[in-house]
Design an enzyme around this catalytic site. Structure first.
Site, PDB file in Angstrom:
ATOM      1  N   TYR A   1     -78.678   1.027  -5.613  1.00  0.00           N
ATOM      2  CA  TYR A   1     -77.759   1.908  -5.152  1.00  0.00           C
ATOM      3  C   TYR A   1     -77.033   2.720  -6.097  1.00  0.00           C
ATOM      4  O   TYR A   1     -76.575   2.181  -7.168  1.00  0.00           O
ATOM      5  CB  TYR A   1     -76.826   1.298  -4.089  1.00  0.00           C
ATOM      6  CG  TYR A   1     -75.909   2.173  -3.285  1.00  0.00           C
ATOM      7  CD1 TYR A   1     -76.252   3.256  -2.562  1.00  0.00           C
ATOM      8  CD2 TYR A   1     -74.423   2.110  -3.894  1.00  0.00           C
ATOM      9  CE1 TYR A   1     -75.250   4.296  -1.902  1.00  0.00           C
ATOM     10  CE2 TYR A   1     -73.338   3.042  -3.374  1.00  0.00           C
ATOM     11  CZ  TYR A   1     -73.859   4.019  -2.282  1.00  0.00           C
ATOM     12  OH  TYR A   1     -72.968   4.814  -1.904  1.00  0.00           O
TER      13      TYR A   1
ATOM     14  N   ASP B   1     -63.501  10.008  -8.208  1.00  0.00           N
ATOM     15  CA  ASP B   1     -64.569  10.428  -6.964  1.00  0.00           C
ATOM     16  C   ASP B   1     -64.141  11.423  -6.212  1.00  0.00           C
ATOM     17  O   ASP B   1     -63.624  11.068  -5.365  1.00  0.00           O
ATOM     18  CB  ASP B   1     -64.632   8.858  -6.407  1.00  0.00           C
ATOM     19  CG  ASP B   1     -65.979   9.369  -5.261  1.00  0.00           C
ATOM     20  OD1 ASP B   1     -66.657  10.169  -5.563  1.00  0.00           O
ATOM     21  OD2 ASP B   1     -65.909   8.194  -4.353  1.00  0.00           O
TER      22      ASP B   1
ATOM     23  N   ASP C   1     -75.770   8.222  -3.024  1.00  0.00           N
ATOM     24  CA  ASP C   1     -74.787   8.648  -2.440  1.00  0.00           C
ATOM     25  C   ASP C   1     -74.646  10.279  -2.720  1.00  0.00           C
ATOM     26  O   ASP C   1     -74.641  10.646  -3.905  1.00  0.00           O
ATOM     27  CB  ASP C   1     -73.340   8.151  -3.183  1.00  0.00           C
ATOM     28  CG  ASP C   1     -72.145   8.575  -2.808  1.00  0.00           C
ATOM     29  OD1 ASP C   1     -72.118   9.576  -1.566  1.00  0.00           O
ATOM     30  OD2 ASP C   1     -71.133   7.875  -3.095  1.00  0.00           O
TER      31      ASP C   1
ATOM     32  N   ASP D   1     -72.696  12.255  -1.205  1.00  0.00           N
ATOM     33  CA  ASP D   1     -71.384  12.970  -0.835  1.00  0.00           C
ATOM     34  C   ASP D   1     -71.392  13.756   0.271  1.00  0.00           C
ATOM     35  O   ASP D   1     -72.058  13.546   1.124  1.00  0.00           O
ATOM     36  CB  ASP D   1     -70.752  13.766  -2.073  1.00  0.00           C
ATOM     37  CG  ASP D   1     -70.248  12.818  -3.143  1.00  0.00           C
ATOM     38  OD1 ASP D   1     -69.775  11.731  -2.873  1.00  0.00           O
ATOM     39  OD2 ASP D   1     -70.153  13.166  -4.269  1.00  0.00           O
TER      40      ASP D   1
ATOM     41  N   HIS E   1     -77.410   9.242   1.343  1.00  0.00           N
ATOM     42  CA  HIS E   1     -76.639   9.310   2.510  1.00  0.00           C
ATOM     43  C   HIS E   1     -75.612  10.386   2.476  1.00  0.00           C
ATOM     44  O   HIS E   1     -75.403  10.840   1.192  1.00  0.00           O
ATOM     45  CB  HIS E   1     -75.818   7.704   2.624  1.00  0.00           C
ATOM     46  CG  HIS E   1     -74.772   7.753   1.697  1.00  0.00           C
ATOM     47  ND1 HIS E   1     -73.644   8.173   1.518  1.00  0.00           N
ATOM     48  CD2 HIS E   1     -74.942   6.398   0.802  1.00  0.00           C
ATOM     49  CE1 HIS E   1     -72.860   7.571   0.618  1.00  0.00           C
ATOM     50  NE2 HIS E   1     -73.739   6.518   0.207  1.00  0.00           N
TER      51      HIS E   1
ATOM     52  N   GLU F   1     -72.069  12.353   4.090  1.00  0.00           N
ATOM     53  CA  GLU F   1     -70.972  11.839   4.782  1.00  0.00           C
ATOM     54  C   GLU F   1     -70.350  13.161   5.492  1.00  0.00           C
ATOM     55  O   GLU F   1     -70.721  14.234   4.936  1.00  0.00           O
ATOM     56  CB  GLU F   1     -69.812  11.208   3.648  1.00  0.00           C
ATOM     57  CG  GLU F   1     -69.463  12.048   2.970  1.00  0.00           C
ATOM     58  CD  GLU F   1     -68.698  11.272   1.716  1.00  0.00           C
ATOM     59  OE1 GLU F   1     -67.659  11.560   1.411  1.00  0.00           O
ATOM     60  OE2 GLU F   1     -69.367  10.357   1.157  1.00  0.00           O
TER      61      GLU F   1
ATOM     62  N   CYS G   1     -62.905   8.714  -1.584  1.00  0.00           N
ATOM     63  CA  CYS G   1     -63.196   7.165  -1.472  1.00  0.00           C
ATOM     64  C   CYS G   1     -63.083   6.842   0.117  1.00  0.00           C
ATOM     65  O   CYS G   1     -62.018   7.085   0.577  1.00  0.00           O
ATOM     66  CB  CYS G   1     -62.811   6.165  -2.408  1.00  0.00           C
ATOM     67  SG  CYS G   1     -63.316   4.496  -1.912  1.00  0.00           S
TER      68      CYS G   1
ATOM     69  N   ARG H   1     -73.477   9.127   6.895  1.00  0.00           N
ATOM     70  CA  ARG H   1     -72.122   8.253   6.815  1.00  0.00           C
ATOM     71  C   ARG H   1     -71.164   9.119   7.774  1.00  0.00           C
ATOM     72  O   ARG H   1     -70.755  10.369   7.647  1.00  0.00           O
ATOM     73  CB  ARG H   1     -71.948   8.229   5.495  1.00  0.00           C
ATOM     74  CG  ARG H   1     -70.455   7.602   5.428  1.00  0.00           C
ATOM     75  CD  ARG H   1     -70.264   7.451   3.717  1.00  0.00           C
ATOM     76  NE  ARG H   1     -68.775   7.769   3.634  1.00  0.00           N
ATOM     77  CZ  ARG H   1     -68.247   7.641   2.451  1.00  0.00           C
ATOM     78  NH1 ARG H   1     -68.911   7.382   1.226  1.00  0.00           N
ATOM     79  NH2 ARG H   1     -66.780   7.954   2.230  1.00  0.00           N
TER      80      ARG H   1
ATOM     81  N   GLU I   1     -68.496   3.976   7.670  1.00  0.00           N
ATOM     82  CA  GLU I   1     -67.572   3.606   6.667  1.00  0.00           C
ATOM     83  C   GLU I   1     -66.297   3.185   7.048  1.00  0.00           C
ATOM     84  O   GLU I   1     -65.566   3.438   8.064  1.00  0.00           O
ATOM     85  CB  GLU I   1     -67.487   4.872   5.726  1.00  0.00           C
ATOM     86  CG  GLU I   1     -66.252   4.538   4.601  1.00  0.00           C
ATOM     87  CD  GLU I   1     -66.943   3.629   3.571  1.00  0.00           C
ATOM     88  OE1 GLU I   1     -67.190   2.439   3.896  1.00  0.00           O
ATOM     89  OE2 GLU I   1     -66.982   4.022   2.261  1.00  0.00           O
TER      90      GLU I   1
ATOM     91  N   ASN J   1     -71.025  -1.501   4.183  1.00  0.00           N
ATOM     92  CA  ASN J   1     -70.498  -1.309   2.730  1.00  0.00           C
ATOM     93  C   ASN J   1     -69.551  -2.359   2.423  1.00  0.00           C
ATOM     94  O   ASN J   1     -68.445  -2.428   2.977  1.00  0.00           O
ATOM     95  CB  ASN J   1     -69.726   0.185   2.657  1.00  0.00           C
ATOM     96  CG  ASN J   1     -69.121   0.333   1.387  1.00  0.00           C
ATOM     97  OD1 ASN J   1     -69.516  -0.362   0.293  1.00  0.00           O
ATOM     98  ND2 ASN J   1     -68.420   1.398   1.163  1.00  0.00           N
TER      99      ASN J   1
END
Length: 309
Positions: free
Chosen positions: A51, A65, A92, A94, A119, A121, A129, A162, A192, A215
């Site tokens: 990952y 992040d 990821d 985002d 993924h 989100e 985060c 996500r 999440e 996660n």
């Protein structure tokens, strides 16, 4: 062995290999690997996928992040991790770096770089985060449009949607969003920041037949659960997104403090990877043997043109 020869390279696309792993019995354990060396070590430990966390990538660059790195910067991480290990990587993505067309560009770029899954989100920029507060969510239908765009752009890439809705919209809101994202083309769902075993079980019970990702990040809202515990709660994948970076960063900080205090590295040598261990991990001798096995190219001497008298 290095993946320099076609015969040594993994067969099949990364997306197909990731799908095959998802179809196997048991939960797919996916450790975070923030660079090529971490991916090599994960593979040596027996993992079959890895990952790439947005938080780990940005932190390794000395950045927070907040969704501020670019598609091409992430593609650099994808290439080094896949080239080093040959493992299919979940990346990821985002918020997709923009709207539908940007998401499609991201999917094509990541897939060409070697990603097996991505993924997306449903936060708005500047994203945070998932275990922090005051996250701002996108409209559910806008997010579904991004998922549909990603599904249309990919060849084999696995699309994981996500949702960060549990914190602000409760379990009902998160489930409603997840069902909408599956209808739009998501292959799996990543709920999440669920914070109790009961929430994990309840979410899974309301998403029958859908692959779910858990996660297991440290220092967040989710209590510590093992892979077996997540599997029993109904989850098919689990990530440990930033663990490798946290361990490496802690060790580096202690190294620098020791050098500053002791005027050298002698107090830390016992904690170091040896030269022999490093060369074994990166396959130095395999590269040398491969180089020596290649017939030296014979370059013909250039013939001079005939002189005209």
């Amino acid at each position: 062995m290095p993946y320099l020869l076609a015969s040594d390279a993994p067969t099949g696309t990364a997306g197909r290999r990731f799908r095959q792993l998802l179809d196997q019995p048991g939960i797919l354990q996916i450790p975070g690997t923030h660079n090529g060396m971490a991916a090599l070590q994960a593979k040596a430990a027996g993992f079959s996928a890895c990952y790439l966390s947005g938080a780990a990538m940005t932190a390794s660059m000395g950045l927070p992040d907040l969704g501020i790195i670019t598609v091409d910067e992430v593609a650099f991480f994808i290439r080094q991790v896949t080239r080093a290990s040959g493992l299919p990587v979940l990346v990821d993505g985002d918020t997709g770096y923009g709207e539908a067309l940007n998401v499609m560009h991201m999917v094509r770029t990541f897939e060409e770089a070697g990603a097996g899954a991505v993924h997306l989100e449903d936060q708005l920029l500047p994203k945070k985060c998932g275990h922090l507060n005051d996250k701002k969510l996108a409209d559910a239908h806008d997010m579904a449009a991004k998922v549909a765009a990603a599904a249309k752009a990919r060849r084999d890439l696995v699309i994981v949607a996500r949702t960060d809705a549990a914190a602000s919209e409760g379990l009902d809101g998160a489930v409603a969003r997840a069902k909408l994202y599956v209808e739009a083309g998501a292959d799996a769902i990543f709920p999440e920041a669920l914070n109790t075993a009961e929430m994990f079980r309840a979410f899974a019970a309301r998403m029958p037949g859908v692959k779910l990702l858990a996660n297991m990040t440290e220092f967040g809202r989710t209590p510590f659960f093992t892979a077996a515990e997540f599997e029993a709660m109904g989850y098919g994948m689990v990530i440990w997104p930033v663990s490798s970076l946290r361990v490496a960063n802690k060790a580096q900080a202690e190294l620098y403090a020791s050098i500053r205090e002791n005027g050298g590295t002698h107090a830390m040598v016992e904690r170091m990877q040896t030269r022999h261990e490093l060369y074994d991990m990166i396959g130095l001798h395999d590269y040398e043997a491969l180089d020596a096995s290649i017939v030296r190219t014979v370059v013909p001497e250039a013939s001079l043109p005939a002189r005209i008298t």
